[in-house]
Design an enzyme around this catalytic site. Sequence first.
Site, PDB file in Angstrom:
ATOM      1  N   CYS A   2       7.503   3.852   5.777  1.00  0.00           N
ATOM      2  CA  CYS A   2       6.653   3.708   4.596  1.00  0.00           C
ATOM      3  C   CYS A   2       7.456   3.302   3.366  1.00  0.00           C
ATOM      4  CB  CYS A   2       5.907   5.015   4.317  1.00  0.00           C
ATOM      5  SG  CYS A   2       6.979   6.394   3.873  1.00  0.00           S
TER       6      CYS A   2
ATOM      7  N   CYS B  40      -1.253   8.214   7.455  1.00  0.00           N
ATOM      8  CA  CYS B  40      -2.535   7.899   6.835  1.00  0.00           C
ATOM      9  C   CYS B  40      -3.538   7.478   7.912  1.00  0.00           C
ATOM     10  CB  CYS B  40      -2.367   6.774   5.812  1.00  0.00           C
ATOM     11  SG  CYS B  40      -1.474   7.264   4.324  1.00  0.00           S
TER      12      CYS B  40
ATOM     13  N   CYS C 186       0.835  -1.201   0.000  1.00  0.00           N
ATOM     14  CA  CYS C 186       0.000   0.000   0.000  1.00  0.00           C
ATOM     15  C   CYS C 186       0.870   1.253   0.000  1.00  0.00           C
ATOM     16  CB  CYS C 186      -0.936  -0.005   1.214  1.00  0.00           C
ATOM     17  SG  CYS C 186      -2.103   1.379   1.234  1.00  0.00           S
ATOM     18  N   CYS C 187       1.894   1.274   0.847  1.00  0.00           N
ATOM     19  CA  CYS C 187       2.800   2.423   0.904  1.00  0.00           C
ATOM     20  C   CYS C 187       3.555   2.591  -0.412  1.00  0.00           C
ATOM     21  CB  CYS C 187       3.788   2.264   2.055  1.00  0.00           C
ATOM     22  SG  CYS C 187       3.074   2.531   3.688  1.00  0.00           S
TER      23      CYS C 187
ATOM     24  N   CYS D  57      -3.775   3.763   9.275  1.00  0.00           N
ATOM     25  CA  CYS D  57      -2.564   3.198   9.883  1.00  0.00           C
ATOM     26  C   CYS D  57      -1.961   4.095  10.971  1.00  0.00           C
ATOM     27  CB  CYS D  57      -1.521   2.923   8.808  1.00  0.00           C
ATOM     28  SG  CYS D  57      -2.074   1.742   7.557  1.00  0.00           S
TER      29      CYS D  57
END
Length: 239
Positions: A223, A197, A116-117, A200
């Site tokens: 990240c 985010c 995702c990062c 998270c």
Amino acid sequence: MPLKELTERRNILHQKSDAQTVLRHALTDIQIGKVALVSSFGAESVVLLHMISEIDKATPVIFLDTEMLFPETLTYQREVAIALGLTDVRVITPDRNAVLVEDVDGLLHQADTDACCDLRKTRPLAAALDDFDGWITGRKQFQGGQRAQLPLFEKEGRKIKVNPLAKWSAQNLQDYMVKHDLPRHPLVAKGYPSVGCMPCTTRVSEHEDQRAGRWRNSTKTECGIHFDTSHTTKEGQAA
């Protein structure tokens, strides 16, 4: 001049310089080249943003909107940019096609936070920095992990990263914000000393490390923008 040698020379030159001097040099050093400030507009970002505004309000500022940020961060970004008179804030978002292919439902972070990062942070930032020779970060040594030995100037790939606040303490940051009456991120007062985010990031208790709320209950601490996340652990964290 090779970049490694250039960073070594700049570190020697500025070993006793204050942050403003380091920042001014980074923005005008012909050998370093074209530089941008990368800012999360997070809990402490306003310090560097204010310094930039006093040197050159037209300095490119890259803000990465992962499309999963807190609404408060998005509002704060707009308000701070206006308050400081910054004229070249570039809001970067993830590639739309890549998101549709890799995270159409917005739940990738639940299965694979590193992926995702990479999708929402690392790749978009790399693309945004294509036209620059270097970039300025707000990292500090007191944040620990690999940052404990953070230099003012460092080589990363074919670019130079500049860390004007590397030697600053948490108190230095607070003192600067008070002295210049700078606007605070609204989530700090609500228990978020480090803001990432929304899915998270959690609140942090009084006795926890300021980044304890990032990827809580996970070994993940980075990240991937500054350090490779594939080998990051709590013990060798790159906070």
